[in-house]
Design a protein around this motif. Structure first.
Motif, PDB file in Angstrom:
ATOM      1  N   LEU A  22     -12.070   6.342   2.347  1.00 11.95           N
ATOM      2  CA  LEU A  22     -11.273   7.742   2.205  1.00 11.95           C
ATOM      3  C   LEU A  22     -10.027   7.689   3.045  1.00 11.95           C
ATOM      4  CD1 LEU A  22     -14.039  10.230   2.774  1.00 11.95           C
ATOM      5  CD2 LEU A  22     -12.935   9.457   0.496  1.00 11.95           C
ATOM      6  N   GLY A  23     -10.090   6.779   4.160  1.00 13.82           N
ATOM      7  CA  GLY A  23      -8.922   6.627   4.836  1.00 13.82           C
ATOM      8  C   GLY A  23      -7.859   5.737   4.200  1.00 13.82           C
ATOM      9  N   GLY A  24      -8.446   4.763   3.710  1.00 14.71           N
ATOM     10  CA  GLY A  24      -7.634   3.713   2.799  1.00 14.71           C
ATOM     11  C   GLY A  24      -6.992   4.508   1.686  1.00 14.71           C
ATOM     12  N   LEU A  25      -7.595   5.485   1.090  1.00 15.65           N
ATOM     13  CA  LEU A  25      -7.011   6.094  -0.048  1.00 15.65           C
ATOM     14  C   LEU A  25      -5.991   7.155   0.503  1.00 15.65           C
ATOM     15  CD1 LEU A  25      -7.015   7.541  -2.765  1.00 15.65           C
ATOM     16  CD2 LEU A  25      -8.728   9.127  -2.109  1.00 15.65           C
ATOM     17  N   VAL A  26      -5.894   7.647   1.385  1.00 13.64           N
ATOM     18  CA  VAL A  26      -5.001   8.550   2.315  1.00 13.64           C
ATOM     19  C   VAL A  26      -3.747   7.467   2.584  1.00 13.64           C
ATOM     20  CG1 VAL A  26      -4.027  10.040   4.014  1.00 13.64           C
ATOM     21  CG2 VAL A  26      -6.431  10.083   3.029  1.00 13.64           C
ATOM     22  N   ILE A  27      -4.118   6.569   3.124  1.00 14.22           N
ATOM     23  CA  ILE A  27      -3.044   5.582   3.437  1.00 14.22           C
ATOM     24  C   ILE A  27      -2.230   5.144   2.252  1.00 14.22           C
ATOM     25  CG2 ILE A  27      -2.293   3.386   4.539  1.00 14.22           C
ATOM     26  CD1 ILE A  27      -4.611   4.093   6.557  1.00 14.22           C
ATOM     27  N   LEU A  28      -2.793   4.703   1.110  1.00 15.65           N
ATOM     28  CA  LEU A  28      -2.340   4.251   0.054  1.00 15.65           C
ATOM     29  C   LEU A  28      -1.431   5.331  -0.656  1.00 15.65           C
ATOM     30  CD1 LEU A  28      -1.763   1.778  -1.984  1.00 15.65           C
ATOM     31  CD2 LEU A  28      -4.101   2.699  -3.049  1.00 15.65           C
ATOM     32  N   SER A  29      -1.919   6.728  -0.698  1.00 15.96           N
ATOM     33  CA  SER A  29      -1.250   7.671  -1.408  1.00 15.96           C
ATOM     34  C   SER A  29       0.054   7.796  -0.683  1.00 15.96           C
ATOM     35  CB  SER A  29      -2.151   8.750  -1.460  1.00 15.96           C
ATOM     36  OG  SER A  29      -3.251   8.835  -2.084  1.00 15.96           O
ATOM     37  N   VAL A  30      -0.001   7.858   0.619  1.00 13.51           N
ATOM     38  CA  VAL A  30       1.214   8.184   1.706  1.00 13.51           C
ATOM     39  C   VAL A  30       2.416   6.633   1.158  1.00 13.51           C
ATOM     40  CG1 VAL A  30       2.124   8.186   3.832  1.00 13.51           C
ATOM     41  CG2 VAL A  30      -0.033   9.424   3.074  1.00 13.51           C
ATOM     42  N   VAL A  31       1.940   5.340   1.420  1.00 14.61           N
ATOM     43  CA  VAL A  31       2.644   4.454   1.083  1.00 14.61           C
ATOM     44  C   VAL A  31       3.132   4.492  -0.291  1.00 14.61           C
ATOM     45  CG1 VAL A  31       2.510   1.995   0.846  1.00 14.61           C
ATOM     46  CG2 VAL A  31       0.942   2.928   2.809  1.00 14.61           C
ATOM     47  N   ILE A  32       2.789   4.775  -1.472  1.00 16.10           N
ATOM     48  CA  ILE A  32       2.935   4.973  -2.565  1.00 16.10           C
ATOM     49  C   ILE A  32       4.066   6.210  -2.589  1.00 16.10           C
ATOM     50  CG2 ILE A  32       2.841   5.790  -5.108  1.00 16.10           C
ATOM     51  CD1 ILE A  32      -0.026   4.206  -4.674  1.00 16.10           C
ATOM     52  N   THR A  33       3.869   7.405  -2.035  1.00 19.96           N
ATOM     53  CA  THR A  33       4.707   8.384  -1.995  1.00 19.96           C
ATOM     54  C   THR A  33       6.003   7.894  -1.323  1.00 19.96           C
ATOM     55  OG1 THR A  33       3.001   9.949  -2.160  1.00 19.96           O
ATOM     56  CG2 THR A  33       4.974  10.518  -1.433  1.00 19.96           C
ATOM     57  N   THR A  34       5.819   7.385  -0.160  1.00 23.16           N
ATOM     58  CA  THR A  34       7.178   6.975   0.683  1.00 23.16           C
ATOM     59  C   THR A  34       7.634   5.872  -0.067  1.00 23.16           C
ATOM     60  OG1 THR A  34       5.711   7.423   2.728  1.00 23.16           O
ATOM     61  CG2 THR A  34       7.716   5.903   2.943  1.00 23.16           C
ATOM     62  N   PHE A  35       7.424   4.892  -0.849  1.00 29.36           N
ATOM     63  CA  PHE A  35       8.042   3.812  -1.554  1.00 29.36           C
ATOM     64  C   PHE A  35       8.918   4.650  -2.744  1.00 29.36           C
ATOM     65  CE2 PHE A  35       7.948   1.305  -5.480  1.00 29.36           C
ATOM     66  CZ  PHE A  35       8.881   0.231  -4.633  1.00 29.36           C
ATOM     67  N   LEU A  36       8.287   5.811  -3.259  1.00 26.00           N
ATOM     68  CA  LEU A  36       8.923   6.231  -4.585  1.00 26.00           C
ATOM     69  C   LEU A  36      10.195   7.004  -3.929  1.00 26.00           C
ATOM     70  CD1 LEU A  36       5.908   7.317  -6.596  1.00 26.00           C
ATOM     71  CD2 LEU A  36       7.535   5.474  -7.138  1.00 26.00           C
ATOM     72  N   VAL A  37       9.824   7.749  -2.815  1.00 26.83           N
ATOM     73  CA  VAL A  37      10.829   8.322  -2.158  1.00 26.83           C
ATOM     74  C   VAL A  37      12.189   7.471  -1.622  1.00 26.83           C
ATOM     75  CG1 VAL A  37      11.549   9.860  -0.238  1.00 26.83           C
ATOM     76  CG2 VAL A  37       9.477  10.415  -1.519  1.00 26.83           C
ATOM     77  N   VAL A  38      11.764   6.363  -1.068  1.00 24.36           N
ATOM     78  CA  VAL A  38      12.853   5.602  -0.818  1.00 24.36           C
ATOM     79  C   VAL A  38      13.635   4.899  -1.908  1.00 24.36           C
ATOM     80  CG1 VAL A  38      13.160   3.243   0.495  1.00 24.36           C
ATOM     81  CG2 VAL A  38      11.589   4.896   1.180  1.00 24.36           C
ATOM     82  N   LEU A  39      12.833   4.754  -2.986  1.00 26.34           N
ATOM     83  CA  LEU A  39      13.385   4.228  -4.254  1.00 26.34           C
ATOM     84  C   LEU A  39      14.354   5.405  -4.884  1.00 26.34           C
ATOM     85  CD1 LEU A  39      13.354   2.006  -6.593  1.00 26.34           C
ATOM     86  CD2 LEU A  39      11.667   3.283  -7.701  1.00 26.34           C
ATOM     87  N   ALA A  40      13.955   6.516  -4.710  1.00 29.29           N
ATOM     88  CA  ALA A  40      14.713   7.758  -5.220  1.00 29.29           C
ATOM     89  C   ALA A  40      16.326   7.893  -4.353  1.00 29.29           C
ATOM     90  CB  ALA A  40      14.031   9.135  -4.922  1.00 29.29           C
ATOM     91  N   VAL A  41      16.073   7.497  -3.072  1.00 29.58           N
ATOM     92  CA  VAL A  41      17.096   7.761  -2.177  1.00 29.58           C
ATOM     93  C   VAL A  41      18.207   6.838  -2.540  1.00 29.58           C
ATOM     94  CG1 VAL A  41      17.998   7.401   0.318  1.00 29.58           C
ATOM     95  CG2 VAL A  41      16.112   8.847  -0.272  1.00 29.58           C
ATOM     96  N   HIS A  42      17.492   5.491  -2.837  1.00 29.42           N
ATOM     97  CA  HIS A  42      18.523   4.273  -3.059  1.00 29.42           C
ATOM     98  C   HIS A  42      18.946   3.932  -4.554  1.00 29.42           C
ATOM     99  CE1 HIS A  42      17.028   3.452   0.953  1.00 29.42           C
ATOM    100  NE2 HIS A  42      18.312   2.633   1.092  1.00 29.42           N
ATOM    101  N   SER A  43      18.532   5.064  -5.358  1.00 31.18           N
ATOM    102  CA  SER A  43      18.839   5.030  -6.712  1.00 31.18           C
ATOM    103  C   SER A  43      19.199   6.332  -7.167  1.00 31.18           C
ATOM    104  CB  SER A  43      17.551   4.559  -7.567  1.00 31.18           C
ATOM    105  OG  SER A  43      16.670   5.552  -7.571  1.00 31.18           O
ATOM    106  N   ALA A  44      19.561   6.426  -8.381  1.00 31.67           N
ATOM    107  CA  ALA A  44      20.152   7.517  -9.153  1.00 31.67           C
ATOM    108  C   ALA A  44      18.828   8.358  -9.656  1.00 31.67           C
ATOM    109  CB  ALA A  44      21.058   7.381 -10.253  1.00 31.67           C
ATOM    110  N   THR A  45      17.748   8.138  -9.341  1.00 30.06           N
ATOM    111  CA  THR A  45      16.582   8.804  -9.959  1.00 30.06           C
ATOM    112  C   THR A  45      16.265  10.296  -9.405  1.00 30.06           C
ATOM    113  OG1 THR A  45      15.563   6.802 -10.255  1.00 30.06           O
ATOM    114  CG2 THR A  45      14.003   8.644 -10.543  1.00 30.06           C
ATOM    115  N   GLU A  46      16.125  11.258  -9.990  1.00 27.13           N
ATOM    116  CA  GLU A  46      16.035  12.502  -9.223  1.00 27.13           C
ATOM    117  C   GLU A  46      14.725  12.505  -8.660  1.00 27.13           C
ATOM    118  OE1 GLU A  46      16.263  15.505 -12.448  1.00 27.13           O
ATOM    119  OE2 GLU A  46      18.410  14.859 -12.984  1.00 27.13           O
ATOM    120  N   LEU A  47      14.701  13.307  -7.528  1.00 29.37           N
ATOM    121  CA  LEU A  47      13.831  13.499  -6.740  1.00 29.37           C
ATOM    122  C   LEU A  47      12.341  14.081  -7.223  1.00 29.37           C
ATOM    123  CD1 LEU A  47      12.520  13.212  -3.962  1.00 29.37           C
ATOM    124  CD2 LEU A  47      13.425  15.475  -3.362  1.00 29.37           C
TER     125      LEU A  47
END
Length: 356
Positions: free
Chosen positions: A22-47
């Motif tokens: 369960l801890g790994g699930l939370v960490i993986l979800s946070v990592v994916i969300t963070t990665f997508l946010v960083v991707l949105a900041v450095h690209s033209a993709t809407e938040l």
């Protein structure tokens, strides 16, 4: 040393700990969300698009992990419902290494225990019914003959009825001992006693019972105590149960005009006792020796099949083991060049649990 280290790291292993998974699930979800946010900041993709993808990815991962966690529970619930209907043969898979795997193993052990209890219950009904039917039918036949005038109530006829009554009484005594066994530990009343006169009295009673309550009255009983002044420390009543049941079992499976020997020797401890009961029957196969002290296990099935002995209820040796266990002793089938040899070891002074 590595085993100790891995055991200490178990809470961190997602394959061996639900918490870690369960801890790994939370960490993986946070990592994916963070990665997508960083991707949105450095690209033209809407938040909002990034947020939508993040939610979908988290839901897919959560669904996958939840399915792997609830699968074993659903399987155990299905097996439990089957057990409630009386089907104790169901088992669940226990390949997992985490807490669910331990739960599955515990569940399977519980199911096996319940299956054994249910089997013993059915065997109890079948064996007791069989054992009761024979003497009751014989006693009824004798009484009907007397009432109808076919037979006279002479000593021989009454003696036949008495034998069947004694057989019924013996069965009731065994069932009472079995009930006492199931109800827990019975306190022992141990005392010091001389072995020779005590065992001589037990063999005298066995000779009387052998002549009255059983069809086998052609077997000779022999007592061998060395040294003659041997003393022991045990509960005389419980030891009487042990010796009587062992002699009864040996007599039933002895050949015609056979010999049953009861040996007594000093044990290793203070006033400890080593007992042996030997017969000249067919013996017990090595593969069956671990089961002869279980309830309803008939040590003489092979003998009964050949016409020797009457099989009995299968309770005598179980009661003997129970009485020996109360003393903290040991009972086993030992190697013998001929017949069956059962050894009993009683610890004497110093190691008996539950003595008063």
């Amino acid at each position: 040393m590595w085993d100790v280290i891995w055991e200490a790291l178990r809470p961190l292993d997602p394959y061996r700990s639900v918490k870690a998974a369960l801890g790994g699930l939370v960490i993986l979800s946070v990592v994916i969300t963070t990665f997508l946010v960083v991707l949105a900041v450095h690209s033209a993709t809407e938040l909002r698009v990034i947020t939508l993808f993040s939610v979908i990815a988290s839901l897919l991962i959560t669904q996958f992990v939840a399915h792997s966690l609830t699968g074993p529970l659903n399987e155990m619930a299905s097996a439990a419902r089957a057990m409630a209907r009386g089907d104790y043969s169901r088992r669940v898979r226990s390949e997992r290494r985490d807490e669910f795997g331990e739960l599955a193993e515990t569940f399977n052990r519980m199911a096996a225990d319940l299956e054994a209890v249910d089997k013993h219950r059915k065997e109890l009904v079948a064996n007791v019914s069989h054992e009761l039917r024979t003497p009751i039918a014989a006693l009824r036949a004798v009484l009907e003959n007397v009432v109808d005038g076919v037979a006279q109530p002479d000593p021989e006829t009454l003696g036949t009825a008495l034998k069947q009554t004694e057989r019924l009484g013996g069965l009731v005594d065994q069932l009472l001992d079995l009930s006492r066994l199931d109800n827990g530990v019975v306190p022992l009343h141990a005392r010091q006693f001389e072995v020779w006169p005590y065992l001589a009295g037990v063999l005298k009673e066995a000779n009387m019972a052998k002549g009255q309550g059983h069809s086998r009255n052609d077997v000779h009983l022999h007592l061998d105590v060395s040294p003659p002044e041997l003393r022991a420390y045990a509960d005389a009543e419980r030891l009487h149960q042990v010796v009587t049941n062992l002699i009864d079992n040996a007599v039933k499976h002895s050949p015609r005009h056979g010999r049953v020997t009861v040996k007594a020797r000093p044990g290793e401890g203070r006033e400890a006792l080593e007992l042996e009961v030997l017969d000249e029957g067919p013996g017990i196969p090595a593969a069956q020796r671990h089961r002869v002290f279980e309830r309803f296990s008939r040590a003489g099935d092979s003998a009964a099949a050949s016409g020797q002995g009457d099989g009995g209820t299968g309770l005598g040796l179980a009661i003997a083991r129970w009485a020996v266990d109360l003393h903290g002793g040991r009972i086993r089938v030992a190697e013998s060049p001929r017949g069956c040899r059962i050894q009993v070891t009683l610890p004497g002074l110093g190691r008996e649990p539950g003595l008063t």
